[in-house]
Design an enzyme around this catalytic site. Structure first.
Site, PDB file in Angstrom:
ATOM      1  N   ARG A   1       0.853  -1.204   0.000  1.00 54.27           N
ATOM      2  CA  ARG A   1       0.000   0.000   0.000  1.00 54.27           C
ATOM      3  C   ARG A   1       0.870   1.228   0.000  1.00 54.27           C
ATOM      4  O   ARG A   1       1.822   1.315   0.768  1.00 54.27           O
ATOM      5  CB  ARG A   1      -0.855   0.043   1.279  1.00 54.27           C
TER       6      ARG A   1
ATOM      7  N   THR B   1      -1.550   7.316  -0.188  1.00 53.49           N
ATOM      8  CA  THR B   1      -2.871   7.137  -0.819  1.00 53.49           C
ATOM      9  C   THR B   1      -3.570   5.845  -0.384  1.00 53.49           C
ATOM     10  O   THR B   1      -4.768   5.687  -0.631  1.00 53.49           O
ATOM     11  CB  THR B   1      -2.717   7.078  -2.348  1.00 53.49           C
TER      12      THR B   1
ATOM     13  N   ASP C   1       4.671  -4.449  10.271  1.00 52.57           N
ATOM     14  CA  ASP C   1       5.677  -3.799  11.126  1.00 52.57           C
ATOM     15  C   ASP C   1       5.755  -4.477  12.491  1.00 52.57           C
ATOM     16  O   ASP C   1       6.841  -4.658  13.049  1.00 52.57           O
ATOM     17  CB  ASP C   1       5.344  -2.315  11.305  1.00 52.57           C
TER      18      ASP C   1
ATOM     19  N   ASP D   1       0.004  -1.611  12.408  1.00 52.28           N
ATOM     20  CA  ASP D   1       0.533  -2.141  11.148  1.00 52.28           C
ATOM     21  C   ASP D   1       1.034  -3.567  11.385  1.00 52.28           C
ATOM     22  O   ASP D   1       2.044  -3.775  12.071  1.00 52.28           O
ATOM     23  CB  ASP D   1       1.673  -1.245  10.638  1.00 52.28           C
TER      24      ASP D   1
HETATM   25  C1  PRP Z   1      -1.262  -4.422   4.684  1.00 55.27           C
HETATM   26  C2  PRP Z   1      -2.021  -5.711   4.889  1.00 55.27           C
HETATM   27  C3  PRP Z   1      -2.874  -5.801   3.658  1.00 55.27           C
HETATM   28  C4  PRP Z   1      -3.178  -4.357   3.368  1.00 55.27           C
HETATM   29  C5  PRP Z   1      -4.583  -4.043   3.802  1.00 55.27           C
HETATM   30  O1  PRP Z   1      -0.177  -4.604   3.866  1.00 55.27           O
HETATM   31  O2  PRP Z   1      -1.208  -6.815   5.076  1.00 55.27           O
HETATM   32  O3  PRP Z   1      -2.230  -6.424   2.571  1.00 55.27           O
HETATM   33  O4  PRP Z   1      -2.247  -3.563   4.109  1.00 55.27           O
HETATM   34  O5  PRP Z   1      -4.946  -2.762   3.436  1.00 55.27           O
HETATM   35  P1  PRP Z   1      -6.042  -2.452   2.322  1.00 55.27           P
HETATM   36  O6  PRP Z   1      -7.206  -3.334   2.605  1.00 55.27           O
HETATM   37  O7  PRP Z   1      -6.350  -0.988   2.544  1.00 55.27           O
HETATM   38  O8  PRP Z   1      -5.440  -2.686   0.973  1.00 55.27           O
HETATM   39  P2  PRP Z   1       0.869  -3.445   3.503  1.00 55.27           P
HETATM   40  O9  PRP Z   1       0.540  -2.845   2.169  1.00 55.27           O
HETATM   41  O10 PRP Z   1       0.988  -2.500   4.651  1.00 55.27           O
HETATM   42  O11 PRP Z   1       2.204  -4.208   3.239  1.00 55.27           O
HETATM   43  P3  PRP Z   1       3.085  -5.170   4.172  1.00 55.27           P
HETATM   44  O12 PRP Z   1       2.277  -6.420   4.353  1.00 55.27           O
HETATM   45  O13 PRP Z   1       4.283  -5.392   3.314  1.00 55.27           O
HETATM   46  O14 PRP Z   1       3.404  -4.486   5.460  1.00 55.27           O
HETATM   47  N1  URA Z   2      -2.563  -2.619   7.147  1.00 58.79           N
HETATM   48  C1  URA Z   2      -2.250  -2.878   8.432  1.00 58.79           C
HETATM   49  O1  URA Z   2      -1.249  -3.547   8.709  1.00 58.79           O
HETATM   50  N2  URA Z   2      -3.036  -2.370   9.392  1.00 58.79           N
HETATM   51  C2  URA Z   2      -4.140  -1.642   9.115  1.00 58.79           C
HETATM   52  O2  URA Z   2      -4.832  -1.203  10.047  1.00 58.79           O
HETATM   53  C3  URA Z   2      -4.445  -1.376   7.773  1.00 58.79           C
HETATM   54  C4  URA Z   2      -3.650  -1.893   6.805  1.00 58.79           C
END
Ligand code: PRP
Ligand code: URA
Length: 205
Positions: free
Chosen positions: A100, A104, A199, A196
């Site tokens: 993400r 945005t 993280d 997150d």
């Molecule tokens: C997080 C999570 C989902 C997404 C959800 O991943 O694991 O894939 O956000 O958000 P959405 O429904 O608004 O799309 P992120 O993009 O933060 O990446 P990561 O898993 O690498 O931390």
């Molecule tokens: N991704 C996350 O890891 N946490 C949230 O709350 C939304 C997106």
């Protein structure tokens, strides 16, 4: 959408939500809750009737009849993968990398590696957070374009917006989650959520 309402699931979710939970415990508990969610999501996978010999004689036996493909959405979905492979050691694994945009919240794909014969498989997509639903819809679009027909997904926390977006774009996909939280904040994080997930899993805060 299937709400998974089990005391062990809620107990694990409480630990994941707790901001004091450090990455080592967070990883262990993510695996624990994922075992329970995956077992629920795979409840209707067909079995073939057969027999085995116990030390005392023949017994009826039921075995998984067709293949399972598990697809973690990178990176956070990796925190659920060991759990599914412990339950279904024969599962094949596909990967979809989505990130993400921090400003945005729009997801873009940076990686994909999927096994063949998706059309004959029960596909279990794993991603712990369903926020706007943008990542889930992008991953599901990709899986259906690659031939997947029978898809279910598990997440650990969902927002109402995400559930609705998946329902609209992929009405045939069942979502298994223990929690649909209140709302998204201005940065599209789930509130109260757990922060997150990636993280917290990997200590990249
Ligand atoms: C997080 C999570 C989902 C997404 C959800 O991943 O694991 O894939 O956000 O958000 P959405 O429904 O608004 O799309 P992120 O993009 O933060 O990446 P990561 O898993 O690498 O931390
Ligand atoms: N991704 C996350 O890891 N946490 C949230 O709350 C939304 C997106």
């Amino acid at each position: 959408m299937q709400l998974v309402d089990h005391p062990l699931v809620h107990d694990a979710l409480a630990i994941l939500r707790d901001k004091r939970t450090a990455p080592d415990e967070f990883r262990r508990v993510a695996t624990r809750i994922s075992v329970l969610l995956a077992a629920e999501a795979l409840r209707d996978v067909p079995v073939a009737a057969g027999a085995v010999e116990t030390p005392l004689g023949p017994a009826d036996a039921r075995r998984m009849a067709s293949g399972v493909v598990v697809v973690p959405v990178l990176r956070a979905g990796l925190g659920m993968l060991d759990a599914v492979l412990a339950l279904v050691p024969s599962a094949r694994v596909g990967y979809i990398g989505l990130q993400r945009d921090e400003r945005t919240a729009v997801a873009s794909q940076y990686y994909s590696k999927l096994p063949g014969r998706l059309d004959e498989s029960h596909v279990l997509m794993i991603d712990p957070m369903l926020a706007t639903g943008g990542s889930a819809v992008a991953a599901l679009d990709h899986l259906t374009q690659a031939g997947a027909r029978d898809i279910r997904m598990i997440c650990i926390v969902a927002a109402p917006e995400g559930v609705e977006v998946v329902r609209k774009h992929h009405p045939g996909v069942r979502i298994y989650t223990p929690a649909i939280d209140r709302q998204l904040d201005d940065h599209k994080y789930i509130v109260p959520g757990l922060g997150d997930f990636g993280d917290r899993l990997y200590g990249t805060l």
